[in-house]
Design a protein around this motif. Structure first.
Motif, PDB file in Angstrom:
ATOM      1  N   MET A   1      38.512  39.353   9.768  1.00 26.25           N
ATOM      2  CA  MET A   1      39.094  39.383   8.433  1.00 26.25           C
ATOM      3  C   MET A   1      40.533  38.863   8.441  1.00 26.25           C
ATOM      4  SD  MET A   1      36.617  40.161   6.657  1.00 26.25           S
ATOM      5  CE  MET A   1      37.555  39.996   5.149  1.00 26.25           C
ATOM      6  N   MET A   2      41.293  39.166   9.488  1.00 29.46           N
ATOM      7  CA  MET A   2      42.643  38.614   9.581  1.00 29.46           C
ATOM      8  C   MET A   2      42.597  37.102   9.770  1.00 29.46           C
ATOM      9  SD  MET A   2      44.960  41.334  11.713  1.00 29.46           S
ATOM     10  CE  MET A   2      45.596  42.809  10.908  1.00 29.46           C
ATOM     11  N   ALA A   3      41.609  36.631  10.548  1.00 28.30           N
ATOM     12  CA  ALA A   3      41.444  35.183  10.696  1.00 28.30           C
ATOM     13  C   ALA A   3      41.084  34.551   9.355  1.00 28.30           C
ATOM     14  CB  ALA A   3      40.364  34.888  11.731  1.00 28.30           C
ATOM     15  N   PHE A   4      40.268  35.245   8.575  1.00 29.25           N
ATOM     16  CA  PHE A   4      39.918  34.759   7.236  1.00 29.25           C
ATOM     17  C   PHE A   4      41.150  34.690   6.344  1.00 29.25           C
ATOM     18  CE2 PHE A   4      38.888  36.101   2.843  1.00 29.25           C
ATOM     19  CZ  PHE A   4      38.173  34.981   2.428  1.00 29.25           C
ATOM     20  N   VAL A   5      42.001  35.715   6.416  1.00 27.85           N
ATOM     21  CA  VAL A   5      43.205  35.748   5.587  1.00 27.85           C
ATOM     22  C   VAL A   5      44.138  34.583   5.933  1.00 27.85           C
ATOM     23  CG1 VAL A   5      45.334  37.029   5.113  1.00 27.85           C
ATOM     24  CG2 VAL A   5      43.135  38.219   5.100  1.00 27.85           C
ATOM     25  N   VAL A   6      44.410  34.381   7.236  1.00 27.46           N
ATOM     26  CA  VAL A   6      45.336  33.305   7.602  1.00 27.46           C
ATOM     27  C   VAL A   6      44.702  31.929   7.406  1.00 27.46           C
ATOM     28  CG1 VAL A   6      46.649  34.713   9.216  1.00 27.46           C
ATOM     29  CG2 VAL A   6      44.683  33.429  10.048  1.00 27.46           C
ATOM     30  N   ALA A   7      43.370  31.873   7.293  1.00 29.37           N
ATOM     31  CA  ALA A   7      42.735  30.595   6.948  1.00 29.37           C
ATOM     32  C   ALA A   7      43.150  30.148   5.556  1.00 29.37           C
ATOM     33  CB  ALA A   7      41.214  30.715   7.032  1.00 29.37           C
ATOM     34  N   GLY A   8      43.629  31.083   4.732  1.00 24.96           N
ATOM     35  CA  GLY A   8      44.151  30.712   3.428  1.00 24.96           C
ATOM     36  C   GLY A   8      45.341  29.781   3.549  1.00 24.96           C
TER      37      GLY A   8
ATOM     38  N   PHE B   1      49.727  35.821  -9.205  1.00 27.20           N
ATOM     39  CA  PHE B   1      49.431  36.901 -10.155  1.00 27.20           C
ATOM     40  C   PHE B   1      48.039  37.469  -9.893  1.00 27.20           C
ATOM     41  CE2 PHE B   1      47.710  38.247 -14.338  1.00 27.20           C
ATOM     42  CZ  PHE B   1      48.584  39.298 -14.586  1.00 27.20           C
ATOM     43  N   ILE B   2      47.065  36.593  -9.652  1.00 27.44           N
ATOM     44  CA  ILE B   2      45.700  37.047  -9.337  1.00 27.44           C
ATOM     45  C   ILE B   2      45.697  37.834  -8.032  1.00 27.44           C
ATOM     46  CG2 ILE B   2      43.377  36.274  -8.735  1.00 27.44           C
ATOM     47  CD1 ILE B   2      43.849  33.865 -10.588  1.00 27.44           C
ATOM     48  N   ALA B   3      46.407  37.323  -7.028  1.00 23.73           N
ATOM     49  CA  ALA B   3      46.452  37.995  -5.727  1.00 23.73           C
ATOM     50  C   ALA B   3      47.036  39.393  -5.840  1.00 23.73           C
ATOM     51  CB  ALA B   3      47.274  37.159  -4.747  1.00 23.73           C
TER      52      ALA B   3
ATOM     53  N   ALA C   1      41.178  41.449   0.789  1.00 23.24           N
ATOM     54  CA  ALA C   1      41.128  40.296   1.694  1.00 23.24           C
ATOM     55  C   ALA C   1      41.290  38.986   0.920  1.00 23.24           C
ATOM     56  CB  ALA C   1      39.820  40.296   2.480  1.00 23.24           C
ATOM     57  N   LEU C   2      40.640  38.877  -0.231  1.00 22.94           N
ATOM     58  CA  LEU C   2      40.750  37.671  -1.049  1.00 22.94           C
ATOM     59  C   LEU C   2      42.175  37.508  -1.583  1.00 22.94           C
ATOM     60  CD1 LEU C   2      39.541  35.216  -2.442  1.00 22.94           C
ATOM     61  CD2 LEU C   2      38.792  36.717  -4.312  1.00 22.94           C
ATOM     62  N   GLY C   3      42.773  38.613  -2.034  1.00 18.02           N
ATOM     63  CA  GLY C   3      44.150  38.554  -2.505  1.00 18.02           C
ATOM     64  C   GLY C   3      45.105  38.126  -1.405  1.00 18.02           C
TER      65      GLY C   3
END
Length: 411
Positions: free
Chosen positions: A177-184, A222-224, A50-52
């Motif tokens: 979690m998808m909302a968290f991802v697109v918040a990126g 690279f981290i992702a 999720a963070l990646g």
């Protein structure tokens, strides 16, 4: 893009019904038959993925959402021989490719080529950003090819897979979690404009400013890439687009969702592309204009996070209907943009509701997909037919601001 969602019986039952054919057959290669408890709903790999994915969105759509900085800079300084409409097409083609290339990358995820797609996409994104830094003043086609087509295609390779791979690890918390991802993407749209305005319009200038941003993007990608992991096995045979498309066309809810997404995307980028230029040409001061996109993106970040929580109580479809309706109303208020207060109010309110709507699009497709193995393809199809942002053509070289406001608001 995290705390667990509150237990909600209605939301849980909705997701279970949406993913109905998940009864174990004992065949580990059959991704369609996964029991609900097979989803880890957490753990280092799930949270790391999720963070990646959050970072992918931060560097991808987040960077594209900062195109308003480039629009302002190109129009007034770097591409003075080109019209605002022609310049807007750079960002429009970029955004269109990000969505439409998902038709390819979504299928590759289902086929087990996730890591190959992400590697190629990340490398190409870095490459084309460095190529952008080599573009000369009034070199429209150099910028169009590198930023419009090249970067758009590269980000498109990573966009859908980064969203869909979250479905491998979460079921009950999937919407959040998808909302968290697109918040990126919203977080990127907050920070990238600040960085780009200070780099490009500051001491570094265009070339070195773009290179500095490209270096940051390279490190984060690279981290992702190191963090993200798939969990479900690849499909034993290629998913048939014809079969999925035929089944999808017989699904009225999915068809309506795709048409709604296409209409929404046509006007969505109007504020991201033109809010800074609009406030600048209305004489609101360069410093404030530089931060107008940050105000918009801050509202979007909050909207994307809270939409995931609200959807657990009122449902994903109801959340999208409410958020998109209000964001359309706010777009009409762009006609009255004249002061610092109006820019701040419009930016924060539109960012909140439009961001919340965008955050729920991927969960909506997941919600409407009966077979989890088809998520990548169904997302790819939905994003591929999303409308291209064309408000720059409506604005014209005479800067008639009410026209794009009405056009975007109607959509």
């Amino acid at each position: 893009m995290s705390t667990p969602l509150p237990s909600d019986k209605t939301a849980t039952q909705a997701f279970k019904s949406a993913l109905q054919p998940i009864k174990s057959t004992g065949d580990p290669g059959d991704a369609n038959h996964l029991d609900a408890q097979d989803f880890p709903e957490g753990g280092f790999t799930a949270w790391g993925t999720a963070l990646g994915a959050f970072l992918i969105q931060f560097c991808g759509f987040g960077y594209t959402s900062a195109y308003g900085v480039y629009e302002d800079f190109y129009t007034q300084t770097y591409l003075t021989n080109s019209t605002p409409s022609a310049i807007a097409w750079i960002g429009s083609v970029n955004a269109f490719l990000i969505l439409s290339v998902g038709l390819i990358s979504g299928r590759m995820l289902d086929r087990g080529a996730f890591y190959h797609v992400m590697k190629i996409g990340c490398l190409l994104q870095c490459f084309f950003l460095f190529m952008l830094s080599l573009a000369k003043p009034n070199g429209y086609y150099q910028i169009f090819l590198s930023q419009g087509i090249g970067s758009g295609f590269a980000i498109g390779l990573t966009n859908v897979p980064s969203l869909a791979v979250v479905s491998h690890h979460f079921q009950r918390r999937r919407a959040f979690m998808m909302a968290f991802v697109v918040a990126g993407a919203s977080m990127g749209a907050i920070l990238h404009p600040i960085m780009l305005n200070n780099l490009i319009n500051g001491r570094l200038g265009f070339a070195n400013g773009v290179r500095a941003s490209a270096g940051l993007i390279s490190g984060l990608l690279f981290i992702a890439y190191l963090l993200m992991r798939t969990r479900l096995p690849p499909q034993p045979k290629a998913v048939s687009y014809t079969r999925v498309l035929q089944n999808s066309l017989r699904d009225p809810a999915y068809v309506c969702a795709c048409l709604g997404m296409a209409a929404f995307e046509v006007g969505f980028f109007s504020e991201s592309f033109f809010l800074q230029l609009d406030s600048s040409l209305h004489g609101l001061g360069q410093t404030f204009s530089f931060y107008s996109l940050t105000i918009l993106s801050a509202g979007s970040f909050i909207g994307r996070l809270t939409a995931g929580i609200i959807s657990a109580y009122v449902g994903i479809p109801n959340t999208i209907i409410g958020y998109s309706s209000i964001s359309s109303i706010v777009l009409f208020t762009m006609i009255g943009l004249r002061s610092v207060a109006s820019v701040a109010l419009i930016g924060i309110s539109y960012g909140y509701f439009a961001g919340g709507c965008i955050a729920m699009m991927a969960p909506l497709i997941s919600y409407l997909t009966p077979e989890i193995s088809d998520i990548g393809v169904r997302m790819g199809i939905a994003f591929a037919i999303s409308g291209a942002p064309i408000c720059g053509a409506v604005l014209t070289s005479h800067y008639i601001w009410w026209k794009p406001a009405v056009f975007a608001g109607v959509n």
